[in-house]
Design a protein around this motif. Sequence first.
Motif, PDB file in Angstrom:
ATOM      1  N   GLU A 199      -2.044   7.847  10.555  1.00 35.12           N
ATOM      2  CA  GLU A 199      -1.767   9.291  10.551  1.00 35.12           C
ATOM      3  C   GLU A 199      -1.684   9.803   9.112  1.00 35.12           C
ATOM      4  OE1 GLU A 199       1.820   9.784  12.818  1.00 35.12           O
ATOM      5  OE2 GLU A 199       0.934   8.820  14.583  1.00 35.12           O
ATOM      6  N   ASN A 200      -1.008   9.027   8.260  1.00 38.80           N
ATOM      7  CA  ASN A 200      -0.895   9.423   6.852  1.00 38.80           C
ATOM      8  C   ASN A 200      -2.264   9.470   6.184  1.00 38.80           C
ATOM      9  OD1 ASN A 200       1.880   9.397   7.186  1.00 38.80           O
ATOM     10  ND2 ASN A 200       2.150   7.402   6.220  1.00 38.80           N
TER      11      ASN A 200
ATOM     12  N   LEU B 149       0.858  -1.178   0.000  1.00 35.85           N
ATOM     13  CA  LEU B 149       0.000   0.000   0.000  1.00 35.85           C
ATOM     14  C   LEU B 149       0.896   1.230   0.000  1.00 35.85           C
ATOM     15  CD1 LEU B 149      -2.992   0.914   0.197  1.00 35.85           C
ATOM     16  CD2 LEU B 149      -2.636   1.081   2.670  1.00 35.85           C
ATOM     17  N   ALA B 150       0.751   2.050  -1.029  1.00 32.68           N
ATOM     18  CA  ALA B 150       1.541   3.277  -1.151  1.00 32.68           C
ATOM     19  C   ALA B 150       0.649   4.466  -0.870  1.00 32.68           C
ATOM     20  CB  ALA B 150       2.140   3.380  -2.553  1.00 32.68           C
ATOM     21  N   MET B 151       1.187   5.374  -0.080  1.00 32.41           N
ATOM     22  CA  MET B 151       0.422   6.562   0.312  1.00 32.41           C
ATOM     23  C   MET B 151       1.364   7.743   0.459  1.00 32.41           C
ATOM     24  SD  MET B 151      -0.272   5.370   4.261  1.00 32.41           S
ATOM     25  CE  MET B 151      -0.405   3.641   3.869  1.00 32.41           C
ATOM     26  N   VAL B 152       0.807   8.898   0.714  1.00 35.54           N
ATOM     27  CA  VAL B 152       1.602  10.087   0.966  1.00 35.54           C
ATOM     28  C   VAL B 152       1.850  10.166   2.460  1.00 35.54           C
ATOM     29  CG1 VAL B 152       1.681  12.604   0.820  1.00 35.54           C
ATOM     30  CG2 VAL B 152       0.633  11.281  -1.026  1.00 35.54           C
ATOM     31  N   ASN B 153       3.126  10.321   2.820  1.00 38.79           N
ATOM     32  CA  ASN B 153       3.509  10.482   4.214  1.00 38.79           C
ATOM     33  C   ASN B 153       2.956  11.798   4.744  1.00 38.79           C
ATOM     34  OD1 ASN B 153       4.882  10.120   6.624  1.00 38.79           O
ATOM     35  ND2 ASN B 153       6.833   9.679   5.627  1.00 38.79           N
ATOM     36  N   ALA B 154       2.764  11.893   6.041  1.00 40.63           N
ATOM     37  CA  ALA B 154       2.221  13.105   6.644  1.00 40.63           C
ATOM     38  C   ALA B 154       3.072  14.328   6.321  1.00 40.63           C
ATOM     39  CB  ALA B 154       2.080  12.922   8.151  1.00 40.63           C
ATOM     40  N   ASP B 155       4.386  14.136   6.081  1.00 41.93           N
ATOM     41  CA  ASP B 155       5.257  15.268   5.748  1.00 41.93           C
ATOM     42  C   ASP B 155       5.363  15.516   4.242  1.00 41.93           C
ATOM     43  OD1 ASP B 155       6.945  13.324   4.753  1.00 41.93           O
ATOM     44  OD2 ASP B 155       8.539  13.653   6.204  1.00 41.93           O
ATOM     45  N   GLY B 156       4.564  14.781   3.439  1.00 44.96           N
ATOM     46  CA  GLY B 156       4.545  14.984   1.996  1.00 44.96           C
ATOM     47  C   GLY B 156       5.386  14.009   1.206  1.00 44.96           C
ATOM     48  N   GLY B 157       6.194  13.199   1.866  1.00 44.45           N
ATOM     49  CA  GLY B 157       7.001  12.196   1.180  1.00 44.45           C
ATOM     50  C   GLY B 157       6.183  10.948   0.894  1.00 44.45           C
ATOM     51  N   GLY B 158       6.812   9.968   0.305  1.00 44.55           N
ATOM     52  CA  GLY B 158       6.139   8.707   0.025  1.00 44.55           C
ATOM     53  C   GLY B 158       6.251   7.743   1.190  1.00 44.55           C
ATOM     54  N   TYR B 159       5.297   6.838   1.302  1.00 49.62           N
ATOM     55  CA  TYR B 159       5.308   5.823   2.346  1.00 49.62           C
ATOM     56  C   TYR B 159       4.615   4.586   1.800  1.00 49.62           C
ATOM     57  CZ  TYR B 159       4.709   3.663   6.954  1.00 49.62           C
ATOM     58  OH  TYR B 159       4.750   2.808   8.034  1.00 49.62           O
ATOM     59  N   GLY B 160       5.281   3.458   1.896  1.00 44.92           N
ATOM     60  CA  GLY B 160       4.700   2.209   1.429  1.00 44.92           C
ATOM     61  C   GLY B 160       4.849   1.144   2.491  1.00 44.92           C
ATOM     62  N   ILE B 161       3.870   0.259   2.566  1.00 39.34           N
ATOM     63  CA  ILE B 161       3.874  -0.779   3.593  1.00 39.34           C
ATOM     64  C   ILE B 161       3.263  -2.055   3.028  1.00 39.34           C
ATOM     65  CG2 ILE B 161       1.681   0.032   4.552  1.00 39.34           C
ATOM     66  CD1 ILE B 161       2.807  -0.729   7.327  1.00 39.34           C
ATOM     67  N   PRO B 162       3.887  -3.210   3.333  1.00 36.56           N
ATOM     68  CA  PRO B 162       3.282  -4.474   2.884  1.00 36.56           C
ATOM     69  C   PRO B 162       2.047  -4.787   3.719  1.00 36.56           C
ATOM     70  CG  PRO B 162       5.282  -4.904   4.138  1.00 36.56           C
ATOM     71  CD  PRO B 162       5.151  -3.417   4.029  1.00 36.56           C
ATOM     72  N   PHE B 163       1.069  -5.398   3.074  1.00 38.49           N
ATOM     73  CA  PHE B 163      -0.208  -5.690   3.742  1.00 38.49           C
ATOM     74  C   PHE B 163      -0.787  -6.997   3.237  1.00 38.49           C
ATOM     75  CE2 PHE B 163      -1.720  -1.390   5.233  1.00 38.49           C
ATOM     76  CZ  PHE B 163      -2.314  -1.816   6.407  1.00 38.49           C
ATOM     77  N   SER B 164      -1.346  -7.787   4.137  1.00 35.66           N
ATOM     78  CA  SER B 164      -2.253  -8.841   3.705  1.00 35.66           C
ATOM     79  C   SER B 164      -3.586  -8.144   3.440  1.00 35.66           C
ATOM     80  CB  SER B 164      -2.373  -9.944   4.755  1.00 35.66           C
ATOM     81  OG  SER B 164      -2.750  -9.415   5.993  1.00 35.66           O
ATOM     82  N   TYR B 165      -4.400  -8.733   2.596  1.00 35.70           N
ATOM     83  CA  TYR B 165      -5.604  -8.044   2.139  1.00 35.70           C
ATOM     84  C   TYR B 165      -6.619  -9.063   1.648  1.00 35.70           C
ATOM     85  CZ  TYR B 165      -4.330  -9.258  -2.607  1.00 35.70           C
ATOM     86  OH  TYR B 165      -4.047  -9.967  -3.742  1.00 35.70           O
ATOM     87  N   VAL B 166      -7.803  -8.568   1.395  1.00 38.20           N
ATOM     88  CA  VAL B 166      -8.805  -9.381   0.715  1.00 38.20           C
ATOM     89  C   VAL B 166      -9.599  -8.469  -0.214  1.00 38.20           C
ATOM     90  CG1 VAL B 166     -10.593  -9.193   2.507  1.00 38.20           C
ATOM     91  CG2 VAL B 166     -10.538 -11.194   1.012  1.00 38.20           C
ATOM     92  N   TRP B 167      -9.853  -8.974  -1.398  1.00 36.08           N
ATOM     93  CA  TRP B 167     -10.686  -8.269  -2.377  1.00 36.08           C
ATOM     94  C   TRP B 167     -12.078  -8.876  -2.298  1.00 36.08           C
ATOM     95  CZ3 TRP B 167     -11.559 -10.255  -7.783  1.00 36.08           C
ATOM     96  CH2 TRP B 167     -12.301  -9.365  -8.536  1.00 36.08           C
TER      97      TRP B 167
END
Length: 154
Positions: free
Chosen positions: A64-65, A28-46
């Motif tokens: 927070e992001n 999951l890629a998102m914008v960090n709270a300070d404007g940078g990039g942030y990505g994290i691995p996740f288990s998920y279900v569709w």
Amino acid sequence: MREIRRKDRMMDPEEAYSLLLSGEYGFLAMVNADGGGYGIPFSYVWDGKQTIYFHCAPEGHKLENLAKENRVTFTVVGATQLLPEKFATAYQSVMAFGEITRELPEEEGKTALRLLVEKYSPDHKQSGEKYIQGAFHKTVILKMHIHHITGKKK
């Protein structure tokens, strides 16, 4: 949305959704709270429609992001194979673009957790239900509404 540059590597939508269904985890890629990039691995279900569910602790960096910017990209990589003699890699991947919602009705949240149990622990549904009942109020369910999906393969 920008179009995929290498149209010869595009998956048809059915194939892309198939990879989303069968994938074990994604990033999951998102914008960090300070404007940078942030990505994290996740288990998920569709859910088989336009929603991806995740679960996490009730506090932390990702929440927070997401409170500041809820637009995200979720990437799942399928089978890969190094092709050293060709200086390349055979791969398949799917990217889902959308928005995350955190506030869900209780029954939808429990349904999402049941889908996760069904995907990752299909032989333990009964004990999974007990776990859901005990851990539900200590868990945050994130709902990603998919706006657009693309898949590529080589």
